[in-house]
Design a protein around this motif. Sequence first.
Motif, PDB file in Angstrom:
ATOM      1  N   GLU A  40       0.839  -1.196   0.000  1.00  9.50           N
ATOM      2  CA  GLU A  40       0.000   0.000   0.000  1.00  9.50           C
ATOM      3  C   GLU A  40       0.872   1.243   0.000  1.00  9.50           C
ATOM      4  OE1 GLU A  40      -2.583  -0.376   3.409  1.00  9.50           O
ATOM      5  OE2 GLU A  40      -3.927  -1.602   2.180  1.00  9.50           O
ATOM      6  N   HIS A  41       0.216   2.383  -0.037  1.00 10.26           N
ATOM      7  CA  HIS A  41       0.952   3.638   0.117  1.00 10.26           C
ATOM      8  C   HIS A  41       1.681   3.596   1.454  1.00 10.26           C
ATOM      9  CE1 HIS A  41      -2.939   4.818  -1.949  1.00 10.26           C
ATOM     10  NE2 HIS A  41      -2.038   4.778  -2.894  1.00 10.26           N
ATOM     11  N   PHE A  42       2.795   4.238   1.531  1.00 10.19           N
ATOM     12  CA  PHE A  42       3.539   4.213   2.796  1.00 10.19           C
ATOM     13  C   PHE A  42       4.172   5.569   3.062  1.00 10.19           C
ATOM     14  CE2 PHE A  42       7.633   4.247   0.700  1.00 10.19           C
ATOM     15  CZ  PHE A  42       7.361   3.661  -0.528  1.00 10.19           C
ATOM     16  N   ARG A  79       5.034  10.861  -4.903  1.00  8.05           N
ATOM     17  CA  ARG A  79       4.714  11.378  -3.585  1.00  8.05           C
ATOM     18  C   ARG A  79       3.269  11.869  -3.576  1.00  8.05           C
ATOM     19  NH1 ARG A  79       8.696  14.264  -0.708  1.00  8.05           N
ATOM     20  NH2 ARG A  79       9.511  14.912  -2.715  1.00  8.05           N
ATOM     21  N   HIS A  80       2.509  11.424  -2.588  1.00  3.84           N
ATOM     22  CA  HIS A  80       1.128  11.886  -2.447  1.00  3.84           C
ATOM     23  C   HIS A  80       0.990  12.690  -1.176  1.00  3.84           C
ATOM     24  CE1 HIS A  80      -0.356   9.305  -5.632  1.00  3.84           C
ATOM     25  NE2 HIS A  80       0.127   8.239  -5.041  1.00  3.84           N
ATOM     26  N   GLN A  81       0.152  13.699  -1.228  1.00  2.91           N
ATOM     27  CA  GLN A  81      -0.189  14.411  -0.003  1.00  2.91           C
ATOM     28  C   GLN A  81      -1.689  14.262   0.181  1.00  2.91           C
ATOM     29  OE1 GLN A  81       2.369  16.045   1.992  1.00  2.91           O
ATOM     30  NE2 GLN A  81       0.670  15.551   3.344  1.00  2.91           N
ATOM     31  N   TYR A  89       3.950   7.586  -0.187  1.00  8.90           N
ATOM     32  CA  TYR A  89       4.646   7.257  -1.429  1.00  8.90           C
ATOM     33  C   TYR A  89       4.097   5.977  -2.014  1.00  8.90           C
ATOM     34  CZ  TYR A  89       7.852  10.717   0.353  1.00  8.90           C
ATOM     35  OH  TYR A  89       8.370  11.886   0.830  1.00  8.90           O
ATOM     36  N   GLU A  90       4.247   5.846  -3.320  1.00  5.52           N
ATOM     37  CA  GLU A  90       3.974   4.557  -3.933  1.00  5.52           C
ATOM     38  C   GLU A  90       4.774   4.422  -5.214  1.00  5.52           C
ATOM     39  OE1 GLU A  90      -0.089   3.631  -5.094  1.00  5.52           O
ATOM     40  OE2 GLU A  90      -0.391   5.675  -5.751  1.00  5.52           O
ATOM     41  N   ALA A  91       4.981   3.168  -5.606  1.00  6.93           N
ATOM     42  CA  ALA A  91       5.759   2.885  -6.802  1.00  6.93           C
ATOM     43  C   ALA A  91       5.069   3.514  -8.007  1.00  6.93           C
ATOM     44  CB  ALA A  91       5.902   1.378  -6.996  1.00  6.93           C
ATOM     45  N   LYS A  97      -1.644   3.575 -12.659  1.00  6.71           N
ATOM     46  CA  LYS A  97      -2.793   2.808 -13.121  1.00  6.71           C
ATOM     47  C   LYS A  97      -4.072   3.035 -12.331  1.00  6.71           C
ATOM     48  CE  LYS A  97       0.127  -0.787 -15.068  1.00  6.71           C
ATOM     49  NZ  LYS A  97       1.444  -0.331 -14.566  1.00  6.71           N
ATOM     50  N   HIS A  98      -4.051   3.962 -11.379  1.00  6.87           N
ATOM     51  CA  HIS A  98      -5.280   4.208 -10.624  1.00  6.87           C
ATOM     52  C   HIS A  98      -5.373   5.659 -10.173  1.00  6.87           C
ATOM     53  CE1 HIS A  98      -2.335   2.951  -7.439  1.00  6.87           C
ATOM     54  NE2 HIS A  98      -2.813   4.041  -6.857  1.00  6.87           N
ATOM     55  N   PHE A  99      -6.566   6.064  -9.785  1.00 10.08           N
ATOM     56  CA  PHE A  99      -6.681   7.357  -9.124  1.00 10.08           C
ATOM     57  C   PHE A  99      -7.243   7.117  -7.735  1.00 10.08           C
ATOM     58  CE2 PHE A  99     -10.642   6.983 -11.576  1.00 10.08           C
ATOM     59  CZ  PHE A  99     -11.616   7.386 -10.667  1.00 10.08           C
ATOM     60  N   HIS A 100      -7.326   8.167  -6.924  1.00  7.85           N
ATOM     61  CA  HIS A 100      -7.664   8.005  -5.516  1.00  7.85           C
ATOM     62  C   HIS A 100      -8.927   8.744  -5.153  1.00  7.85           C
ATOM     63  CE1 HIS A 100      -3.286   7.409  -5.841  1.00  7.85           C
ATOM     64  NE2 HIS A 100      -3.502   6.441  -4.963  1.00  7.85           N
ATOM     65  N   VAL A 101      -9.781   8.089  -4.386  1.00  4.91           N
ATOM     66  CA  VAL A 101     -10.909   8.799  -3.786  1.00  4.91           C
ATOM     67  C   VAL A 101     -10.628   8.849  -2.280  1.00  4.91           C
ATOM     68  CG1 VAL A 101     -12.602   8.271  -5.566  1.00  4.91           C
ATOM     69  CG2 VAL A 101     -12.329   6.700  -3.657  1.00  4.91           C
ATOM     70  N   ARG A 110      -9.241   5.158  -1.182  1.00  2.00           N
ATOM     71  CA  ARG A 110      -9.478   3.996  -2.039  1.00  2.00           C
ATOM     72  C   ARG A 110      -8.846   4.235  -3.388  1.00  2.00           C
ATOM     73  NH1 ARG A 110     -15.523   3.356  -2.509  1.00  2.00           N
ATOM     74  NH2 ARG A 110     -15.136   2.279  -4.456  1.00  2.00           N
ATOM     75  N   GLU A 111      -8.390   3.154  -4.001  1.00  2.00           N
ATOM     76  CA  GLU A 111      -7.811   3.274  -5.335  1.00  2.00           C
ATOM     77  C   GLU A 111      -8.839   2.792  -6.344  1.00  2.00           C
ATOM     78  OE1 GLU A 111      -4.166   1.041  -5.046  1.00  2.00           O
ATOM     79  OE2 GLU A 111      -3.168   2.781  -4.158  1.00  2.00           O
ATOM     80  N   ILE A 112      -9.011   3.566  -7.391  1.00  3.35           N
ATOM     81  CA  ILE A 112      -9.984   3.228  -8.418  1.00  3.35           C
ATOM     82  C   ILE A 112      -9.268   3.076  -9.756  1.00  3.35           C
ATOM     83  CG2 ILE A 112     -12.129   3.935  -9.570  1.00  3.35           C
ATOM     84  CD1 ILE A 112     -12.615   3.804  -6.621  1.00  3.35           C
TER      85      ILE A 112
END
Length: 155
Positions: A40-42, A79-81, A89-91, A97-101, A110-112
Amino acid sequence: METTLSAEIRNQFADYLLRNGFRQTQERFAILEQAYNMEEHFDVETLYKKMLDEKGFHISRATLYNTIELLVACRLLVRHQFGTLAAQYEARTKADKHFHVICTHCGAIREIKDDNVRNAVLNKRITKFTAEYYSLYIFGLCSKCKYALKRKNQL
Ligand SMILES: [Zn+2]
Ligand SMILES: [Zn+2]
């Protein structure tokens, strides 16, 4: 050390380090590998604990923070905020391949996966700009929070 990293990813980092005059240390590649193995994101602390507790890998926080910066700079990590959380962070290979809600009430993420959205963004031409990657966040309420708030008449 087990190698679950693709040669392509490894080489991309090696090239970047070489071109920018950084040493190719075992620590840096171990950090890259761990980052790419996260489910997951870390945040940086989670990665630090994982390397220490599960792998017994002692690295200084300074090395970790510094390597994460290098991985973001060479676009292997995104990098996500998300709201008020520490940076996550995520690879790059996953993030593409996804966006986030994101629930603004409880912070759930959640990843969509949606090819229509992905293609629409990737095919969008922007004048005087070369797109390299994207992050898309949609903010709102998850169904649990929406239900709870409605029951309390706060919605
Ligand atoms: Zn994600
Ligand atoms: Zn929620």
